[in-house]
Design a protein around this motif. Sequence first.
Motif, PDB file in Angstrom:
ATOM      1  N   UNK A  47    -106.916 -11.914 -23.313  1.00  0.00           N
ATOM      2  CA  UNK A  47    -106.869 -13.285 -23.016  1.00  0.00           C
ATOM      3  C   UNK A  47    -105.729 -13.696 -22.059  1.00  0.00           C
ATOM      4  N   UNK A  48    -104.436 -13.186 -22.523  1.00  0.00           N
ATOM      5  CA  UNK A  48    -103.417 -13.511 -21.346  1.00  0.00           C
ATOM      6  C   UNK A  48    -103.645 -13.051 -20.181  1.00  0.00           C
ATOM      7  N   UNK A  49    -104.067 -11.858 -19.768  1.00  0.00           N
ATOM      8  CA  UNK A  49    -104.293 -11.263 -18.364  1.00  0.00           C
ATOM      9  C   UNK A  49    -105.562 -12.364 -17.743  1.00  0.00           C
ATOM     10  N   UNK A  50    -106.492 -12.777 -18.769  1.00  0.00           N
ATOM     11  CA  UNK A  50    -107.450 -13.765 -18.015  1.00  0.00           C
ATOM     12  C   UNK A  50    -106.883 -15.013 -17.470  1.00  0.00           C
ATOM     13  N   UNK A  51    -105.980 -15.622 -18.305  1.00  0.00           N
ATOM     14  CA  UNK A  51    -105.329 -16.822 -18.038  1.00  0.00           C
ATOM     15  C   UNK A  51    -104.447 -16.678 -17.042  1.00  0.00           C
ATOM     16  N   UNK A  52    -103.645 -15.428 -16.634  1.00  0.00           N
ATOM     17  CA  UNK A  52    -102.876 -15.556 -15.549  1.00  0.00           C
ATOM     18  C   UNK A  52    -103.694 -15.054 -14.220  1.00  0.00           C
ATOM     19  N   UNK A  53    -104.908 -14.626 -14.344  1.00  0.00           N
ATOM     20  CA  UNK A  53    -105.742 -14.392 -13.323  1.00  0.00           C
ATOM     21  C   UNK A  53    -106.331 -15.752 -12.881  1.00  0.00           C
ATOM     22  N   UNK A  54    -106.905 -16.414 -13.937  1.00  0.00           N
ATOM     23  CA  UNK A  54    -107.380 -17.887 -13.504  1.00  0.00           C
ATOM     24  C   UNK A  54    -106.212 -18.751 -12.759  1.00  0.00           C
ATOM     25  N   UNK A  55    -105.117 -18.973 -13.554  1.00  0.00           N
ATOM     26  CA  UNK A  55    -104.156 -19.500 -12.830  1.00  0.00           C
ATOM     27  C   UNK A  55    -103.729 -19.259 -11.700  1.00  0.00           C
ATOM     28  N   UNK A  56    -103.704 -18.076 -11.268  1.00  0.00           N
ATOM     29  CA  UNK A  56    -103.398 -17.499  -9.865  1.00  0.00           C
ATOM     30  C   UNK A  56    -104.598 -17.850  -8.813  1.00  0.00           C
ATOM     31  N   UNK A  57    -105.703 -17.543  -9.232  1.00  0.00           N
ATOM     32  CA  UNK A  57    -106.950 -17.940  -8.472  1.00  0.00           C
ATOM     33  C   UNK A  57    -107.052 -19.566  -8.390  1.00  0.00           C
ATOM     34  N   UNK A  58    -106.584 -20.483  -9.162  1.00  0.00           N
ATOM     35  CA  UNK A  58    -106.697 -21.781  -9.128  1.00  0.00           C
ATOM     36  C   UNK A  58    -105.515 -22.176  -8.152  1.00  0.00           C
ATOM     37  N   UNK A  59    -104.399 -21.847  -8.416  1.00  0.00           N
ATOM     38  CA  UNK A  59    -103.462 -22.172  -7.346  1.00  0.00           C
ATOM     39  C   UNK A  59    -103.824 -21.781  -5.870  1.00  0.00           C
ATOM     40  N   UNK A  60    -104.367 -20.426  -5.801  1.00  0.00           N
ATOM     41  CA  UNK A  60    -104.824 -19.983  -4.360  1.00  0.00           C
ATOM     42  C   UNK A  60    -106.012 -20.911  -3.841  1.00  0.00           C
ATOM     43  N   UNK A  61    -106.943 -21.525  -4.736  1.00  0.00           N
ATOM     44  CA  UNK A  61    -107.992 -22.256  -4.373  1.00  0.00           C
ATOM     45  C   UNK A  61    -107.144 -23.710  -3.722  1.00  0.00           C
ATOM     46  N   UNK A  62    -106.275 -24.035  -4.535  1.00  0.00           N
ATOM     47  CA  UNK A  62    -105.628 -25.345  -4.112  1.00  0.00           C
ATOM     48  C   UNK A  62    -104.689 -25.262  -2.872  1.00  0.00           C
ATOM     49  N   UNK A  63    -104.700 -24.148  -2.306  1.00  0.00           N
ATOM     50  CA  UNK A  63    -103.908 -24.189  -1.151  1.00  0.00           C
ATOM     51  C   UNK A  63    -102.357 -23.727  -1.395  1.00  0.00           C
ATOM     52  N   UNK A  64    -101.988 -23.356  -2.318  1.00  0.00           N
ATOM     53  CA  UNK A  64    -100.582 -23.088  -2.651  1.00  0.00           C
ATOM     54  C   UNK A  64    -100.254 -21.574  -2.513  1.00  0.00           C
ATOM     55  N   UNK A  65     -99.119 -21.511  -2.268  1.00  0.00           N
ATOM     56  CA  UNK A  65     -98.544 -20.058  -1.962  1.00  0.00           C
ATOM     57  C   UNK A  65     -97.084 -19.969  -2.377  1.00  0.00           C
ATOM     58  N   UNK A  66     -96.654 -18.716  -2.852  1.00  0.00           N
ATOM     59  CA  UNK A  66     -95.356 -18.770  -3.640  1.00  0.00           C
ATOM     60  C   UNK A  66     -94.329 -18.574  -2.428  1.00  0.00           C
TER      61      UNK A  66
END
Length: 84
Positions: A47-66
């Motif tokens: 669940x934790x790994x899935x949440x981290x993966x979801x959040x990372x793809x969510x930020x990438x789709x919104x056009x954000x980068x670190x």
Amino acid sequence: MPEKKEPAPGDGLRSVRTTSLFRAVNFELYVKPNLVIMGLGLTAFVGCVGYITYMRSHYDAMGYYPAVQEDGTEQFVKKKSKWD
């Protein structure tokens, strides 16, 4: 006096002569595995790994980068085009 049994392959750490302190500190080496607890831990980990993966793809789709700032901190910044 009980006769000492020769350790055989597959006996594990139970056949090794250790101190009580070692057994107390490393109790997980001597107890029987609990499948329910293992299942709960595996579910939490996935669940934790899935949440981290979801959040990372969510930020990438919104056009954000670190981006790393001048003081060394990391911040998510929206991508900008030089043509805008």
